[in-house]
Design a protein around this motif. Structure first.
Motif, mmCIF file in Angstrom:
data_model
loop_
_atom_site.group_PDB
_atom_site.id
_atom_site.type_symbol
_atom_site.label_atom_id
_atom_site.label_comp_id
_atom_site.label_asym_id
_atom_site.label_seq_id
_atom_site.Cartn_x
_atom_site.Cartn_y
_atom_site.Cartn_z
ATOM 1 N N ARG A 105 5.541 -37.943 -55.458
ATOM 2 C CA ARG A 105 5.306 -38.474 -54.258
ATOM 3 C C ARG A 105 6.074 -37.751 -52.943
ATOM 4 O O ARG A 105 5.527 -37.668 -51.814
ATOM 5 C CB ARG A 105 5.284 -39.889 -54.411
ATOM 6 N N ALA A 106 7.207 -37.712 -53.320
ATOM 7 C CA ALA A 106 8.368 -37.240 -52.330
ATOM 8 C C ALA A 106 7.789 -36.336 -51.899
ATOM 9 O O ALA A 106 7.904 -35.561 -50.396
ATOM 10 C CB ALA A 106 9.766 -37.611 -52.367
ATOM 11 N N ALA A 107 7.524 -34.985 -52.600
ATOM 12 C CA ALA A 107 7.008 -33.766 -52.221
ATOM 13 C C ALA A 107 5.845 -33.724 -51.263
ATOM 14 O O ALA A 107 5.879 -33.008 -50.396
ATOM 15 C CB ALA A 107 6.883 -33.067 -53.549
ATOM 16 N N GLU A 108 4.995 -34.664 -51.416
ATOM 17 C CA GLU A 108 4.046 -34.830 -50.383
ATOM 18 C C GLU A 108 4.448 -35.303 -49.050
ATOM 19 O O GLU A 108 4.159 -35.025 -47.939
ATOM 20 C CB GLU A 108 2.816 -35.676 -50.710
ATOM 21 N N ASP A 109 5.503 -36.077 -48.945
ATOM 22 C CA ASP A 109 6.058 -36.983 -47.610
ATOM 23 C C ASP A 109 6.619 -35.517 -47.030
ATOM 24 O O ASP A 109 6.765 -35.546 -45.576
ATOM 25 C CB ASP A 109 7.106 -37.883 -47.963
ATOM 26 N N SER A 110 7.443 -34.691 -47.706
ATOM 27 C CA SER A 110 8.365 -33.669 -47.089
ATOM 28 C C SER A 110 7.408 -32.480 -46.879
ATOM 29 O O SER A 110 7.741 -31.564 -46.041
ATOM 30 C CB SER A 110 9.207 -33.489 -48.025
ATOM 31 N N GLU A 112 6.536 -30.114 -48.820
ATOM 32 C CA GLU A 112 6.803 -29.130 -50.136
ATOM 33 C C GLU A 112 5.464 -29.211 -50.939
ATOM 34 O O GLU A 112 5.142 -27.927 -51.282
ATOM 35 C CB GLU A 112 7.875 -29.592 -51.030
ATOM 36 N N ALA A 113 4.669 -30.355 -51.135
ATOM 37 C CA ALA A 113 3.680 -30.256 -52.045
ATOM 38 C C ALA A 113 2.469 -29.486 -51.516
ATOM 39 O O ALA A 113 1.693 -28.795 -52.342
ATOM 40 C CB ALA A 113 3.039 -31.812 -52.395
ATOM 41 N N GLU A 114 2.327 -29.391 -50.176
ATOM 42 C CA GLU A 114 1.295 -28.539 -49.411
ATOM 43 C C GLU A 114 1.577 -27.122 -49.937
ATOM 44 O O GLU A 114 0.584 -26.251 -50.226
ATOM 45 C CB GLU A 114 1.093 -28.792 -48.000
ATOM 46 N N LEU A 115 2.783 -26.699 -49.842
ATOM 47 C CA LEU A 115 3.128 -25.394 -50.036
ATOM 48 C C LEU A 115 2.813 -24.923 -51.593
ATOM 49 O O LEU A 115 2.400 -24.007 -51.813
ATOM 50 C CB LEU A 115 4.459 -25.190 -49.901
ATOM 51 N N ILE A 116 3.250 -25.795 -52.381
ATOM 52 C CA ILE A 116 3.042 -25.700 -53.872
ATOM 53 C C ILE A 116 1.701 -25.671 -54.316
ATOM 54 O O ILE A 116 1.258 -24.719 -54.908
ATOM 55 C CB ILE A 116 3.724 -26.628 -54.719
ATOM 56 N N ASP A 117 0.751 -26.531 -53.820
ATOM 57 C CA ASP A 117 -0.456 -26.623 -54.026
ATOM 58 C C ASP A 117 -1.392 -25.484 -53.378
ATOM 59 O O ASP A 117 -2.850 -25.111 -54.041
ATOM 60 C CB ASP A 117 -1.174 -27.975 -53.483
ATOM 61 N N SER A 118 -0.874 -24.847 -52.598
ATOM 62 C CA SER A 118 -1.645 -23.780 -51.978
ATOM 63 C C SER A 118 -1.665 -22.438 -52.876
ATOM 64 O O SER A 118 -2.322 -21.281 -52.739
ATOM 65 C CB SER A 118 -1.131 -23.389 -50.546
ATOM 66 N N GLY A 119 -0.763 -22.545 -54.014
ATOM 67 C CA GLY A 119 -0.764 -21.634 -54.987
ATOM 68 C C GLY A 119 -1.536 -21.667 -56.391
ATOM 69 O O GLY A 119 -2.531 -22.457 -56.100
ATOM 70 N N VAL A 120 -1.344 -20.711 -56.982
ATOM 71 C CA VAL A 120 -2.228 -21.044 -58.260
ATOM 72 C C VAL A 120 -1.804 -22.028 -59.342
ATOM 73 O O VAL A 120 -1.029 -21.987 -60.009
ATOM 74 C CB VAL A 120 -2.190 -19.644 -59.223
ATOM 75 N N VAL A 121 -2.160 -23.308 -58.769
ATOM 76 C CA VAL A 121 -1.698 -24.409 -59.338
ATOM 77 C C VAL A 121 -2.979 -25.614 -59.811
ATOM 78 O O VAL A 121 -3.643 -25.778 -58.730
ATOM 79 C CB VAL A 121 -0.512 -25.345 -58.391
ATOM 80 N N GLY A 122 -3.032 -25.873 -60.615
ATOM 81 C CA GLY A 122 -3.880 -26.918 -61.256
ATOM 82 C C GLY A 122 -3.945 -28.360 -60.501
ATOM 83 O O GLY A 122 -2.694 -28.625 -60.067
ATOM 84 N N PRO A 123 -4.878 -29.037 -60.348
ATOM 85 C CA PRO A 123 -4.736 -30.444 -59.526
ATOM 86 C C PRO A 123 -3.712 -31.228 -60.223
ATOM 87 O O PRO A 123 -3.134 -32.287 -59.625
ATOM 88 C CB PRO A 123 -6.132 -31.028 -59.379
ATOM 89 N N HIS A 124 -3.665 -31.139 -61.491
ATOM 90 C CA HIS A 124 -2.934 -32.128 -62.306
ATOM 91 C C HIS A 124 -1.456 -31.491 -62.580
ATOM 92 O O HIS A 124 -0.681 -32.200 -63.081
ATOM 93 C CB HIS A 124 -3.492 -32.446 -63.491
ATOM 94 N N ALA A 125 -1.245 -30.352 -62.218
ATOM 95 C CA ALA A 125 0.284 -29.776 -62.425
ATOM 96 C C ALA A 125 1.337 -30.237 -62.242
ATOM 97 O O ALA A 125 2.288 -30.658 -62.860
ATOM 98 C CB ALA A 125 0.084 -28.424 -62.285
ATOM 99 N N ALA A 185 1.581 -45.046 -50.138
ATOM 100 C CA ALA A 185 1.439 -44.124 -49.271
ATOM 101 C C ALA A 185 2.726 -43.243 -48.996
ATOM 102 O O ALA A 185 2.655 -42.108 -48.580
ATOM 103 C CB ALA A 185 0.823 -44.451 -47.882
ATOM 104 N N TYR A 186 3.756 -43.684 -49.517
ATOM 105 C CA TYR A 186 5.194 -43.117 -49.293
ATOM 106 C C TYR A 186 5.899 -43.344 -50.595
ATOM 107 O O TYR A 186 5.827 -44.196 -51.366
ATOM 108 C CB TYR A 186 5.999 -43.624 -48.041
ATOM 109 N N ALA A 187 6.972 -42.441 -50.668
ATOM 110 C CA ALA A 187 7.894 -42.415 -51.897
ATOM 111 C C ALA A 187 8.548 -43.730 -52.097
ATOM 112 O O ALA A 187 8.604 -44.204 -53.337
ATOM 113 C CB ALA A 187 8.586 -41.022 -51.821
ATOM 114 N N GLY A 264 -1.311 -36.818 -49.480
ATOM 115 C CA GLY A 264 -0.501 -37.305 -48.390
ATOM 116 C C GLY A 264 -0.795 -38.967 -48.304
ATOM 117 O O GLY A 264 0.004 -39.388 -47.388
ATOM 118 N N GLY A 265 -1.700 -39.396 -48.610
ATOM 119 C CA GLY A 265 -2.025 -40.883 -48.646
ATOM 120 C C GLY A 265 -2.016 -41.473 -49.995
ATOM 121 O O GLY A 265 -1.500 -40.911 -50.961
ATOM 122 N N GLY A 266 -2.036 -42.921 -49.795
ATOM 123 C CA GLY A 266 -2.252 -43.613 -51.088
ATOM 124 C C GLY A 266 -3.361 -44.374 -51.308
ATOM 125 O O GLY A 266 -4.231 -44.615 -50.163
ATOM 126 N N LEU A 267 -3.648 -45.074 -52.386
ATOM 127 C CA LEU A 267 -4.966 -46.052 -52.678
ATOM 128 C C LEU A 267 -5.024 -47.007 -51.741
ATOM 129 O O LEU A 267 -5.860 -47.453 -51.384
ATOM 130 C CB LEU A 267 -5.136 -46.182 -54.072
#
Length: 529
Positions: A105-110, A112-125, A185-187, A264-267
């Motif tokens: 969760r915190a990786a999305e707030d900062s 970092e997750a956007e950068l990781i998910d732009s690579g060859v990474v599955g949606p649940h990884a 919506a946040y860590a 970046g959001g929450g339910l």
């Protein structure tokens, strides 16, 4: 590409990043069982002393509510299990929650997750690697406890059962954090929700241990399941299996929910703020801390209600306990005194939780600085002192109010159930604990004001005070050591010879720390992103 592509590499990355963050958790949780087991011979000189303590503790519902029932104290492993079990479970669960939230969760707030998910990474990884990291840490806790206790002379099956139930709590709550990371919506929100589940689990277990015939309630929460393992006697595998199953099911549920929310959001979404904000820095600080304050207020009211209900059952407990009946018959004490002693212990727990709330507000102020918000605010017509003062005021006032509310609810609930208790005495006792929590908040503010990167010291000190206050008297710790905890020196308000001098010292030290906080914040550089 599969849904879990890249999980292994992300797990290795998380292990590398968190090696210095998780290692202290694992070592500290594993160290205390080892230390307690090896100190057993110094605590009791004869088996009769251990049996006498067990008899005394079985007559103390406060201890059963807080740290579980005392059984098998006549041997080192039984004593270690009683001393460590509940707190080990609590902190192992917190360790797992923070680890999962940090990476999922915190990786999305900062960003970092956007950068990781732009690579060859599955949606649940990313979520899968975070959960696996928490499970590995929990397994390390279990093996460390089992290994060190076995090496110290305990039976291997008993030691592994104790380690397994503590590690099992980490496995279960890693799954809980996987779910709350999709809701908030946040860590910070995700951590708060998971911690709330943990507190409810702790309370349900405590009530089950306190009530006569309440063992069925242990099956209603993960902490109750873990206690039912009973490593010193039954070593029941079924409750441990429930913990693992709960971890697997909730982790799968977290993965399913993660595909049903926006990045970046929450339910549960966040409401937009007003188009124009003109409340000033005090209103800004109040708005920032409104959600955690309301959450803590509701938590304290709930705890006060539950503690009050338990207090109302004390008469039945006293009537069913031969040891207590002997004390009352000999006029060694009164039922009202026994009840207030029980309530004073519960209020101390509320006060320690209030201390954590105060430090949380101070840490939130430092987090605003880390995220670069402070730099923007201070670029306006706001002085350093003018920006710091509202945060300091909230850190002192909000925890005091929540503890007072918890005390009032406790007193009102207990009185309504017929407990022999004076509502005014309970409220005065709850207010007497406020200077102790002020000291913790002032320490957090001083660290934030002078050296914000070391604010974690305040958390460590609260844990030290908690352990010392609850276990120091039982371990026959010297008075000078017990006196280092502000929560230990709080007097009983109804005692004729109550010593209030330590409380005034606490107030004086608090004032000095606040002066250090304001001076340090004015002198040091402002950090930013």
């Amino acid at each position: 590409m599969t849904a879990f592509a890249g999980t292994w590499r992300l797990l290795l990355l998380a292990l590398r990043i968190d090696r210095f963050k998780l290692a202290p958790w694992v070592l500290i949780i594993a160290f205390f069982p080892f230390a307690v087991y090896n100190s057993y011979s110094t605590v009791f000189e004869t088996p009769q002393e251990a049996k006498a303590l067990e008899l005394s503790l079985s007559a103390n519902p406060a201890f059963m509510l807080l740290i579980g029932p005392a059984h098998h104290l006549d041997n080192a492993f039984g004593f270690t299990t009683w001393r460590i079990q509940v707190f080990g479970m609590f902190f192992a669960a917190l360790m797992a929650v923070f680890a999962v939230t940090r990476h999922a969760r915190a990786a999305e707030d900062s960003g970092e997750a956007e950068l990781i998910d732009s690579g060859v990474v599955g949606p649940h990884a990313r979520l899968a690697s975070a959960v696996l990291l928490a499970w590995l840490a929990s397994a390390a806790v279990a093996l460390a406890i089992g290994g060190t206790l076995t090496a110290s002379g305990a039976r291997a099956d008993e030691a592994l059962a104790l380690g397994g139930l503590i590690g099992g709590m980490g496995i279960a709550f890693a799954g809980v954090a996987a779910v709350t990371s999709q809701i908030g919506a946040y860590a910070r929100t995700a951590n708060t929700l998971a911690a709330g589940v943990l507190v409810v689990s702790y309370v349900l277990r405590g009530v089950a241990d306190t009530l006569s015939g309440g063992e069925w309630m242990l099956w209603t929460s993960p902490m109750g399941w873990a206690e039912l393992v009973r490593p010193a006697s039954e070593r029941n595998v079924l409750p441990w299996g429930l913990l693992v199953l709960a971890g697997l099911v909730t982790a799968a549920a977290g993965g399913w929910l993660s595909r049903r929310r926006d990045f970046g959001g929450g339910l549960v979404g966040q409401r937009p703020g007003p188009p124009r904000w003109g409340a000033g820095i005090w209103g800004h600080t109040a708005a920032l801390n409104r959600a955690p304050t309301l959450t803590w207020l509701a938590t304290f009211a709930f705890l006060g209600f539950v503690f009050g209900l338990v207090t109302g059952t004390m008469r039945d407990f006293y009537e069913g306990n031969a040891f207590i009946r002997q004390l009352l018959a000999a006029r060694a004490t009164t039922e009202a005194d026994l009840t207030l002693t029980f309530v004073a212990m519960l209020l101390l727990m509320l006060s320690m939780a209030g201390a954590a709330f105060g430090i949380q507000i101070a840490a939130r102020f430092a987090a605003e600085e880390d995220e670069g918000h402070a730099e923007w605010l201070l670029s306006a017509a706001v002085s350093r002192q003018g920006y710091f003062a509202p945060a300091a005021a909230v850190a002192l006032v909000a925890p005091a109010v929540t503890v007072a509310v918890g005390g009032v609810v406790l007193a009102a609930t207990a009185a309504s159930t017929g407990a022999q208790i004076d509502v005014a005495d309970v409220v005065r006792q709850s207010l007497a604990t406020v200077p102790a929590l002020w000291l913790a908040a002032a320490l957090g503010l001083a660290l934030v004001g002078v050296i914000p990167t070391f604010r974690w010291i305040a958390w460590l000190l609260v844990v030290y005070w908690l352990i010392l206050t609850l276990f120091g008297p039982l371990l026959k710790a010297p008075d000078w050591l017990l006196g280092t905890s502000p929560f230990h020196v709080i007097p009983r308000v109804t005692a004729a010879d109550a010593d209030w001098a330590p409380v005034w010292w606490i107030v004086a030290i608090t004032a000095a720390l606040l002066a250090v906080a304001f001076t340090g914040y004015r002198a040091r550089n402002i950090r930013g992103v």
